[in-house]
Each structure stands twice: as C-alpha cells, then as structure tokens.
Write a protein that holds these residues in place. Structure first.
Motif, mmCIF file in Angstrom:
data_model
loop_
_atom_site.group_PDB
_atom_site.id
_atom_site.type_symbol
_atom_site.label_atom_id
_atom_site.label_comp_id
_atom_site.label_asym_id
_atom_site.label_seq_id
_atom_site.Cartn_x
_atom_site.Cartn_y
_atom_site.Cartn_z
ATOM 1 N N GLN A 18 10.392 2.150 45.625
ATOM 2 C CA GLN A 18 10.269 2.962 44.427
ATOM 3 C C GLN A 18 9.497 2.269 43.312
ATOM 4 N N LEU A 19 9.644 0.971 43.249
ATOM 5 C CA LEU A 19 9.134 0.274 42.069
ATOM 6 C C LEU A 19 7.741 -0.255 42.322
ATOM 7 N N ARG A 20 6.961 -0.307 41.282
ATOM 8 C CA ARG A 20 5.588 -0.743 41.462
ATOM 9 C C ARG A 20 5.264 -2.029 40.723
ATOM 10 N N ARG A 21 6.117 -2.455 39.799
ATOM 11 C CA ARG A 21 5.764 -3.585 38.946
ATOM 12 C C ARG A 21 5.958 -4.923 39.661
ATOM 13 N N PRO A 22 5.309 -5.967 39.185
ATOM 14 C CA PRO A 22 5.430 -7.281 39.819
ATOM 15 C C PRO A 22 6.858 -7.837 39.706
ATOM 16 N N GLY A 24 8.749 -10.082 38.324
ATOM 17 C CA GLY A 24 9.516 -10.334 37.097
ATOM 18 C C GLY A 24 10.123 -9.084 36.504
ATOM 19 N N ALA A 25 9.539 -7.959 36.791
ATOM 20 C CA ALA A 25 9.975 -6.723 36.145
ATOM 21 C C ALA A 25 11.075 -6.012 36.913
ATOM 22 N N GLU B 81 14.599 -6.333 31.621
ATOM 23 C CA GLU B 81 13.560 -6.098 32.629
ATOM 24 C C GLU B 81 13.244 -4.625 32.858
ATOM 25 N N LYS B 82 13.224 -3.869 31.775
ATOM 26 C CA LYS B 82 12.804 -2.473 31.862
ATOM 27 C C LYS B 82 11.524 -2.227 31.064
ATOM 28 N N ARG B 190 0.320 6.625 37.709
ATOM 29 C CA ARG B 190 0.415 5.187 37.965
ATOM 30 C C ARG B 190 -0.119 4.819 39.337
ATOM 31 N N ASP B 194 -2.974 2.068 40.231
ATOM 32 C CA ASP B 194 -2.774 1.017 41.229
ATOM 33 C C ASP B 194 -3.822 1.094 42.332
ATOM 34 N N GLU B 204 -3.075 -8.424 43.676
ATOM 35 C CA GLU B 204 -1.854 -7.706 43.305
ATOM 36 C C GLU B 204 -1.098 -8.402 42.179
ATOM 37 N N PHE B 207 -2.149 -7.035 38.792
ATOM 38 C CA PHE B 207 -2.058 -5.594 38.478
ATOM 39 C C PHE B 207 -1.507 -5.355 37.066
ATOM 40 N N HIS B 208 -0.388 -6.038 36.796
ATOM 41 C CA HIS B 208 0.293 -5.794 35.535
ATOM 42 C C HIS B 208 -0.581 -6.160 34.331
ATOM 43 N N CYS B 211 -3.508 -3.815 33.948
ATOM 44 C CA CYS B 211 -3.006 -2.522 33.470
ATOM 45 C C CYS B 211 -2.817 -2.578 31.955
ATOM 46 N N ASP B 305 7.457 -0.216 31.879
ATOM 47 C CA ASP B 305 7.518 -0.632 33.277
ATOM 48 C C ASP B 305 7.967 0.453 34.228
ATOM 49 N N THR B 308 6.540 5.633 37.546
ATOM 50 C CA THR B 308 6.146 5.488 38.951
ATOM 51 C C THR B 308 5.122 6.522 39.394
ATOM 52 N N ASP B 340 10.816 7.469 39.025
ATOM 53 C CA ASP B 340 11.696 7.774 40.153
ATOM 54 C C ASP B 340 12.557 6.596 40.581
ATOM 55 N N GLY B 341 12.314 5.419 39.995
ATOM 56 C CA GLY B 341 13.045 4.241 40.458
ATOM 57 C C GLY B 341 14.078 3.706 39.487
#
Lengths: 481, 481
Positions: A18-22, A24-25, B81-82, B190, B194, B204, B207-208, B211, B305, B308, B340-341
């Motif tokens: 579900q998650l796309r972030r690296p 740490g997130a 971490e959100k 998103r 990506d 990869e 990415f963050h 972005c 963060d 999705t 969604d996550g």
C-alpha cells in the motif's frame, strides 16, 4: 511469514502493498487509541452535541452577546497564578524553541487577556470552545481531560447587579430549555465568605485554605470538613465551630436579611457590601421571575482564584431518566461569578474592567441527554440526506451521476451507492436504515420515456415524474414534510 | 508611590483594591498578548467565519456526510512518520507524567486512527476543527500556527473513482458557492509521479527528495527546480531533463490520452494504473459538469506522505477584490487525495480501508472574504438583537427588567442598558449603531395607560401598543421583515 516485529520499513510496506514512501516514512507500530481521558465523538454524539450547543448559543444571542474566539494555547505566564490549587492541572506544551505555551484551562482568562490587550472597556461576549485539564478522568461522571465549555460574560462598569442578574436569568433559561428536570442555583459572595472568616477569627493567612475546605461541603459532611479545618489546617476548634454556624445556612432573600442583623457579620464592611449586593440581586431576580430557583448558600465557595464578588453554581435536583435507572451524579452543570480584578492583571497599568459571567458545563449535560435517549430508545439520524438516487439496472452509473449532480446543484441533499451495479434491494434497505425519505429510481424504461420514478420510503408509493419537473417536485415534497 | 517592580503580592493587590486572594495567587507581571502566530477572532471575524463554515458544512451534509469529532491531541506515536519533511512542525505537549502527546497536525490522521480503532470499514464523514503547526508565521498570506480545517472524507472499498469524483465535485460546489472568483483544480496521481521518476532513471532512494523538488514548481521556475535536483540532490543532469519534459505538462483529458501513448511511461505498470484511473475520473467529472475546472498537472506533488493515488489542489485564478488592490497571494485553498494505506498503519493486523478526501483551507478563504468586505465597506452586525427596551424616565429599571424578561421568555432577542437612569438619546443611538430594528419605550404615562411605545429604528415611527399585545405585535413585525 516473518513476525511483524522483524519487518522494517520498506519490507512491511511491500508486504502490505500500500505504501509508496521510502523506509523512514513507514510506521510499524500499531497505534490505535486516543489519549487517556479524551474521547472521539461518534456521529450520534456529534448530533446530540450540536443540538445542545445550538440551544445554548441561541440563548446567548437572545441576550445580545457577540461571538469571540481565542487560540487553544496561551503564553504560559498568562495562565500562571489564576487557578489556585488547580494550577497543577494545566497542560504545558513542550519547549520546542520560542515561547512557553500552555493549553487554555478555561475561557475566562483568555477573555480577560483579550479585553486588556485590545483595551476593550465594555463587551458582552459568548465563546464556545474546548478547554483542557489534566484531571484524573472519572469518565462515568462526565469528566474528561478535554471538554467543551459555553461561556457568556458581561464586561464593563455598570450599575450594580443588573448584569449579574442577567447571568442568572440565562442559566435558568438554558437549564429549563434543555429540560434537564428541576434545578437550583446556589448563590453566595466572596466578600461574605471573607467577612465570615474575619469575624470568626480566622487568621488572614489561612483564608485560602479554609475557603478550600468550605468548598468541599457539597461532597463532605460538616463534621468531616470541621475535622479537616482543625486537624489538617490547624484552625482552633472554636473558630471552626463559629464558621460552622454560618456555612451550614442556606435560604432565600430572608436569609440575606437575617445576616444583615447578625451581630458579628454586620460589623464587617466587606460582608455588608456583599449582603447589600445580594439583596439587590434578589430584587432583580424577582422581577425576572426566577427568585424561587435561587438559594443563598453560605457554603458555596467556588474553586477559582479570580472571583471577587457574587458567585453561583447550578445543580440538578433530580435526574430525568427512568426511576429504576441509576441516578447519574453530574454535580454542578453551570457556574460563574464576578471577577473584577482579572483584566487588570493583564493590563500594564493595572486598569481594571469589572466582569461577571457564567459557564455551562455542557459535557455533563451531554451525558444526561445521551443517557435519556438510550433509556427511551430514541433514534437519531446522523445524516440529513433527503433523496437517494437508485437504479434497478446494471451499467446505469452514468445516468445516476448526471442525475445526482442536478440534485446537488439544486441544493438537494442526495446520495447514491458508489458501485457500478448495486442491487435495488440494497439501495432501498440503505434508505430505510438511514431514514432517507425519498428515492428517485431511474431505469432503461424510464430513460426511454423521459421520466423518473419518485418513491416515498415510508409509504412505498411510487409516481412517475417527467425529468424536467423532478427537481421542482422534490423541492415541493420536502417543503411539505 | 513605589515602582511597580517593587510591589509584591498582597501589597499590589491592596493598592489596586481588587484582589482578595493571598500573596501567592497574585500575578504582578503584565501579560497581554496571545502567542506568536495565533490570533483572536474579533466578533466581526467570528460572524464571517460562521457564515463560511455554515456554507461549507451544508455542502458536506448535502453529500450525506456524518459529523465526527476527535480530541485536539493524539498520542505522539499516532502522528509519527505520517508527514514526511514537515514532521518537525508538530507541537508536542510537555511530558508531565503519563502518555506522550502531540497536538493534531491535520484531521486526516485522527480520522484514520478512529476508523482503525473502531474497526469501521465504511464511512462518509466531515470534520471542522482546529489544527496546529509550528510554522514560521507569514500572517499576510493567511498562514497561522493555529488554523481551522474543514475535511470531508469517504472511507470504504468501492468501485474506482466514484468517491474521488464526488470529492472534486464538492470542492467545485464550495468554491463556486463562496464566490471567490475563478478557480482551477490541478489533478495528478502519485503512481504517475513514481512512474515518471522510475522511467526517467531516478534511483528509488531519491524518489522522495525529487518529489519534494517537483512540489516547488508552483513557486519556483523549472530552471531553479532543475538546479536543486542536480546541484543539491545529486541527480544526473540528463535524468533531470527527462523529468522536466514530463512535469512541465498540463492539460485536460487529452493529456491523459497522450501520456498513455508515451513510449516510456506506457511501459510502467504503476503509471498505467494512475492514468487509467484519471481517464475514468475525467469521465465522471464530465457527467458532473465540472471537467473544464480540472487540469491534469504533472507538476502537482502534494507534501504529505500518506497519499497513494489521485491527488488534487484548488487554486484561485484571480482575487475578487478591486483591480487597484494588491492581489492577495493565498496559494491553494483546498486540496486532498487518496490515501489507501493510512488506516492499516493503525490496525494491529494492518487491515486497510481505502480512503479519499479533501480539506478546505478556510483560513485563507477568511482572509479573502475579509479583504473583500473591507474593500466594499460592508458592515456586518455582530449581534442579532431584535428589540431594545428603553425608557425616557428615571427610576424605571424595575419596569424595564419585568418587560425584557417577558420578551426573553417569548424567545425574542432583546437588550437593555445596564444603568438605573440611562439617557433616552444614548439608548436610541445604541440601537442605530448596532442595527437593532425595534425599540420598546416605556415611561410613566405609558405605564398608567397600560401601553408601550413600539418604535421602528429605521423609520423612527412610533405606535402605542397595549401591554398584552406587545409580544404578539413584535413577533408579527419580526416575521414580516
């Protein structure tokens, strides 16, 4: 499959896809609770709260109050030394650089700060907002660490007791209006209490401690309070007994007159001022037709530091629920008083603005109303949807979307199912469960003929309406119901 | 007179003659400000805010949303971490024993926490509430450390893009309804971003960071963003150039089709999913009649963060104020997307509930409406008082109090002057200043004859009404106006 504890960051994210972030997130711990002593309000509770708050605010507006809003946190020093023994309950924010901040403890101190800061000399305002106190939560009694207060205050130099009487009138209007059963408002005056302590021989250094003991008389017997005064606070027994003679008194305006004749109290200037004001107050309360709701109660002390004159507190005399129910102990549901010295504490030159106000403890009222609704099995709608857009047909999403947009654009409250091919029965059941009064049904046949079926959920009657007339017909039906 | 700094506790209290509490309870410092980056809302501002919020909430209710309320603070770990790079802006509470707490940073994370905690699988809810962020306040732009958000979210497993399209419809309805001038909603996904990063050759792990750079394209030129990517974030120049080819594109549904044909992007599974959803979304937006308000904008990245899928952001295209005015730079006024996550992060078993939602940045909208009102010199009433109870006579307080209690008890909004002997002219001036439409005047003559004078403030006409008919006559007049 590895244990959850061994999964980290990205691995966990990939696993659950579900998650796309690296890395740490991504959070691995499962956190799923609000903090202690707080609560979420469910949609049902939000509806109940809104009804109660609407009623309270409309009363405040009936009395000519303006709205005001202040931030959730204040500079820490703004709250310092305003709340006496309860100051330890203030929530401080962490020092993250910059100013030291605290969450507001009530709405009164921010109001006084606002008046001083803006040099406002006269204002009648209401404020509905949350306040925060680090209390040991006894949730059964409707006590939370975050709770809502509804305050009404009158600031300004006026002739004595007119605003004070209006505050009591407002408390009566709100408590009657909410139909919480019978209630009583206890009234006293800080100057009378001080006068009593003085004439009984309490050393001035002990006024505060003895006042705190008196404040407990609603929960403890006089015997226990006397014991506290003597054993814990070092008061001479005969002084305690003299205090006891006073603070066990309560009554109407006749008690005010009696106290005027009291040989000791009538020698005290402060007490006489307080008694004079109470006498005048009772005159005005009689004109307002609420004198029989008010009791002059010499045991009423109120915890907060900032009161300087009249103080009052409303208590419910019975719970409105069924007789066989446990009575809900809610304590006081509204309180307030006069605080003529608070604004001056925020003014660089100490200029004061006399104030009097009240606070409705709506959180406790919510508990009572909620319990009453449970008892009577009252069902409340949590949405206001008027029309549901349904279809018996597959692949009719486009038609439904076009139709519902028309309804929304006409200001009609409407919903549909977020499915390409919902079952008609599911759609109709939803309407019955949610209390939606009308359904528009569109199918292939209707589309061909340029009509829509309009169905009343209650009567299950259906009529065909031409597409052009649909909005007007729905609006007509809604205005009639 | 000693200097203020030399006065302590009781001495100061005695000097100002107002405070009654013992020394420890008296504050000598003059504190008279709210904390940095926050503000009080004046009565005028409260009225403006209420009107805007009413309009927003009535739109949410039109779409079938239920209300929900969550506490101001959450367990600190709930917020951890959100929020990516912005996590440093979270306000923590001081550790005073017990749980570690933080003020909520938005209304989305508490909603997800509520869903997981209560195992709610399906819900359409709105929430209007304050959130707190430790931002450097640039107040001119309508950015504060405490601000109000209005959120609408749809949680649940549904057929694709139907709830997403409704969210965009709601944004259009609100922005049109508030008459803020022309606006545009930028949409992206998103997964497309990506996909672009992947096919352009971004590692990869970057990415963050890349972005975040793309996210700055609304404030910085592509040249500057490219420089940041290459010089600061160590991206190869040719990769940056490839990204540039994409993220400078924006257009309507035709751009979606074009991207489907893109030789590189069409090889990326994620991007294809995103493009497929956007194509469907545009279909629904066309049915809703709002497709021309929507721009597919490949530079839109959104900071948070938890997104999705589809993301969107509404920007105003012009300020509604006079041409000669400084345009108010308010940035985006509404935004949202699919996440969604997030719910799964709060569920012990990681069970997810797909969600999509939007947030209205009402604080910025307040600024615009306030400025517009200033420009047009619009005056707003800060009270709703309908009737003022006046007298030309001395010593008529008792009669006024009796009369006003009758009005209040009949639900009429009424005020009087808190003076024993106010001047008639002062009373009438007050009505004119405050926009109070009616005055009842009672004097000795009227009292004798059993009548009251009812005066219209606008026309200055006065008629005598018998006391028994007064309430009915006032109610009739108010219902006509």
């Amino acid at each position: 499959m590895p244990q959850l504890g061994l999964l980290h960051g990205r691995a966990w994210a990939v696993l659950f896809g579900q998650l796309r972030r690296p890395p740490g997130a991504v959070c691995i711990r499962a956190v799923h609770s609000h903090s202690q002593g707080t609560r979420d309000l469910s949609p049902q509770q939000v509806v109940v709260r809104e009804k109660i708050l609407d009623m309270v605010v409309s009363c405040f507006k009936r009395h000519g109050a303006k709205g005001l809003d202040t931030p959730a946190f204040e500079l820490k020093e703004t709250l310092t030394e305003k709340y006496g023994e309860d100051s330890g309950l203030i929530y401080d924010l962490k020092d993250q650089g910059g100013e030291l901040l605290s969450l507001r403890y009530d709405l009164t101190v921010p109001f006084a700060r606002y008046l001083a800061m803006n040099k406002v000399k006269k204002m009648k305002r209401y404020h509905v907002g949350k306040v925060w106190r680090r209390e040991s939560p006894t949730i059964a009694q409707g006590r939370y660490r975050e709770f809502c207060q509804c305050d009404f205050d009158i600031a300004g130099q006026f002739d004595p007791m007119i605003p004070d009487a209006e505050c009591l009138k407002i408390m009566c209007e709100i408590l009657s209006g909410l139909q919480l059963g019978d209630f009583l408002i206890k009234v006293n005056d800080r100057r009378i209490l001080d006068g009593i302590f003085a004439v009984c021989g309490v050393p001035e250094s002990k006024f505060h401690a003895i006042c705190s003991s008196v404040d407990k008389l609603d929960k403890m017997s006089w015997k226990d309070v006397r014991h506290e005064m003597v054993a814990k606070k070092g008061l001479a027994a005969e002084i305690a007994d003299r205090i006891g003679d006073y603070v066990q008194c309560h009554g109407g305006v006749s008690l005010v007159k009696q106290m005027f004749q009291d040989p000791r109290l009538s020698q005290n200037k402060q007490a006489l001022e307080g008694l004079g004001d109470l006498k005048l107050l009772f005159e005005y309360l009689t004109l307002f037709g609420i004198a029989e709701k008010i009791s002059f109660d010499l045991s009423l002390a109120r915890g907060l530091d900032y009161y300087t004159g009249v103080i009052y507190e409303a208590v419910l005399l019975q719970t409105p629920a069924h007789a066989e129910e446990e009575p809900l102990n809610v304590g006081s549901v509204a309180a307030g008083g006069r605080y003529d010295g608070l604004v001056g504490m925020f003014d660089p030159k100490g200029h004061n603005v006399p104030c009097v106000g009240l606070s409705i403890g709506v959180e406790r009222i919510f508990s009572i109303v909620e319990q009453r609704m449970k008892t009577f099995g009252e069902k409340i709608r949590t949405t206001e949807t008027q029309v549901f857009v349904a279809t018996p047909q597959k692949n009719f999403l486009q038609e439904r979307l076009k139709l519902i947009a028309e309804l929304w654009d006409a200001g009609i409250k409407a919903e549909l199912m977020y499915k390409n091919n919902p079952k008609l029965l599911t759609q109709l059941h939803y309407c019955e469960n949610m209390g939606i009064p009308l359904v528009v049904i569109i199918g292939e046949q209707e589309l061909k003929e340029g009509v829509i079926m309009l169905r009343s959920v209650a009567s299950r009657e259906e009529v065909a309406i031409t597409r052009e007339n649909l909005v007007a017909e729905i609006q007509k039906r809604l205005s009639e119901s």
